[in-house]
Structures are given as structure tokens and as C-alpha cells.
Write a protein that holds these residues in place. Sequence first.
Motif, PDB file in Angstrom:
ATOM      1  N   ARG A  44      48.185 -63.374   7.209  1.00  0.00           N
ATOM      2  CA  ARG A  44      48.221 -61.946   6.876  1.00  0.00           C
ATOM      3  C   ARG A  44      49.632 -61.433   6.607  1.00  0.00           C
ATOM      4  O   ARG A  44      49.798 -60.413   5.978  1.00  0.00           O
ATOM      5  CB  ARG A  44      47.622 -61.125   8.024  1.00  0.00           C
ATOM      6  CG  ARG A  44      46.159 -61.344   8.233  1.00  0.00           C
ATOM      7  CD  ARG A  44      45.382 -60.544   7.238  1.00  0.00           C
ATOM      8  NE  ARG A  44      43.968 -60.637   7.508  1.00  0.00           N
ATOM      9  CZ  ARG A  44      43.070 -60.818   6.566  1.00  0.00           C
ATOM     10  NH1 ARG A  44      43.420 -60.923   5.328  1.00  0.00           N
ATOM     11  NH2 ARG A  44      41.797 -60.892   6.876  1.00  0.00           N
ATOM     12  N   THR A  82      48.119 -62.564  -1.279  1.00  0.00           N
ATOM     13  CA  THR A  82      47.114 -61.884  -2.100  1.00  0.00           C
ATOM     14  C   THR A  82      45.994 -62.850  -2.475  1.00  0.00           C
ATOM     15  O   THR A  82      44.815 -62.503  -2.413  1.00  0.00           O
ATOM     16  CB  THR A  82      47.764 -61.289  -3.364  1.00  0.00           C
ATOM     17  OG1 THR A  82      48.801 -60.383  -2.972  1.00  0.00           O
ATOM     18  CG2 THR A  82      46.739 -60.547  -4.212  1.00  0.00           C
ATOM     19  N   ARG A  85      43.222 -63.254   0.004  1.00  0.00           N
ATOM     20  CA  ARG A  85      42.231 -62.173   0.065  1.00  0.00           C
ATOM     21  C   ARG A  85      41.031 -62.462  -0.834  1.00  0.00           C
ATOM     22  O   ARG A  85      39.928 -62.003  -0.571  1.00  0.00           O
ATOM     23  CB  ARG A  85      42.863 -60.843  -0.343  1.00  0.00           C
ATOM     24  CG  ARG A  85      43.912 -60.363   0.612  1.00  0.00           C
ATOM     25  CD  ARG A  85      44.482 -59.062   0.151  1.00  0.00           C
ATOM     26  NE  ARG A  85      45.563 -58.642   1.029  1.00  0.00           N
ATOM     27  CZ  ARG A  85      46.185 -57.492   0.918  1.00  0.00           C
ATOM     28  NH1 ARG A  85      45.841 -56.644  -0.026  1.00  0.00           N
ATOM     29  NH2 ARG A  85      47.149 -57.180   1.750  1.00  0.00           N
ATOM     30  N   PRO A  88      39.910 -67.670   0.348  1.00  0.00           N
ATOM     31  CA  PRO A  88      40.518 -68.114   1.603  1.00  0.00           C
ATOM     32  C   PRO A  88      40.900 -69.596   1.650  1.00  0.00           C
ATOM     33  O   PRO A  88      41.700 -69.994   2.483  1.00  0.00           O
ATOM     34  CB  PRO A  88      39.452 -67.816   2.651  1.00  0.00           C
ATOM     35  CG  PRO A  88      38.523 -66.857   2.028  1.00  0.00           C
ATOM     36  CD  PRO A  88      38.591 -67.080   0.547  1.00  0.00           C
ATOM     37  N   MET A 128      51.332 -56.466  -2.125  1.00  0.00           N
ATOM     38  CA  MET A 128      50.241 -56.960  -2.968  1.00  0.00           C
ATOM     39  C   MET A 128      50.828 -57.520  -4.260  1.00  0.00           C
ATOM     40  O   MET A 128      51.660 -56.887  -4.886  1.00  0.00           O
ATOM     41  CB  MET A 128      49.278 -55.819  -3.309  1.00  0.00           C
ATOM     42  CG  MET A 128      48.218 -56.174  -4.326  1.00  0.00           C
ATOM     43  SD  MET A 128      46.945 -57.265  -3.720  1.00  0.00           S
ATOM     44  CE  MET A 128      45.877 -56.107  -2.908  1.00  0.00           C
ATOM     45  N   ALA A 133      46.019 -60.394  -8.075  1.00  0.00           N
ATOM     46  CA  ALA A 133      44.825 -59.555  -7.890  1.00  0.00           C
ATOM     47  C   ALA A 133      44.099 -59.341  -9.217  1.00  0.00           C
ATOM     48  O   ALA A 133      42.871 -59.461  -9.288  1.00  0.00           O
ATOM     49  CB  ALA A 133      45.216 -58.225  -7.260  1.00  0.00           C
TER      50      ALA A 133
END
Length: 184
Positions: A44, A82, A85, A88, A128, A133
Motif C-alpha cells: 500500500r 497503482t 489496485r 494484485p 496514483m 490507471a
Amino acid sequence: MNVVLKEKIRLEILGAVNQIINGIAPELFPGEGMELVCALPGARTPDDVGSCIFFPHSSETEKFTPIIKFNHSSLMVSGILTALRFSPDILCACSISYSEKLKQVADDMLLELCICPAEKTPPGITTMDWAVAFCSEQNFGVPDVLLIETDGIIPTHVRLFGEKPGLVATNLIKISHRIIDATH
């Protein structure tokens, strides 16, 4: 427990760095050095990510020992955090220099390639990685290869993702050999 996992990651990164240095063409190293990162499962924060920046070297510098840092802030560290998320199982990534042959080589190797225009990434510092993403949302998961296209003034950034440092190193070596074969 974290100390044991971090030592395992450190050893995996060390092995992958040695494979990469001895197995790829120097032109695939970014000017600022290649960064290889590997995260603990469920990472994290940057403290959960091992990072190593290294350069190609000749056999004259045999005493090279890569430095692997945890809690290092970089685009690659935020990129792997990122990626976790969205997928995994993707725990590792490295930066490489762009090559004109890269798109074709990735396609030939059946690697999933995503191209993200640099203007899609908002300015400012963030935890981020918007390019990761963007591509992960477009492709329903983290791509094998992420290409961030710029306006032609700044070199294109490329990231290679995988489950483990050894897998990333193996794919990078295959990519390097195919690019070299295609240019000779």
C-alpha cells in the motif's frame, strides 16, 4: 515477517538485475538508468516496494553491487502500487527506453501493449500513476507493456510489468534480442 519478505524481494531483484545487465542491449537502458521495482503482496505504501536503479556496465566493473531501497519515491514505485489496485498478482515492473521496433516485438510475443497519451495524465505530484490507471481501466487489467506517448520532444516512457522480477527480466531479455535481431 515483513523483514523476511523484504529480504526475499531484495534477493529476487538482485538476481533479475544481474540477468538484465548481462542480457540486454545497452540502448534499452533509459538515460536516467533502468528502475526495477517489486512490491510485497498487498503493498500500500512505498515502504512495501523494493526499488533498484542501475545502468549498463562493462566487465571491467565486476564489483558492481546494486542498491535496493525500500520507501523510495518514484514514478515506477507509484506505478506498481497503482498496478496492484487493478491486478494484485502484478508485483513487479521496470522502466525501459523506447525503441521503434518495440510495438511489433510486443505484438509478436503476444504481450498486451497499452498506449497512453501523456496528456491523459494530470499534472502535479500524486501517489496514483494515472497512466497505469488509464490503461488498466481500458484493458480490464494491467498490460504487459505500457507506452506513454509524448509530443515528440520528450522521449516516450515505457514500462514492462510482471508477477516477479525474474519474469520481467526474462521478458526484457527476449524483447532485447528480438529488437537487436530486427535491426541487424
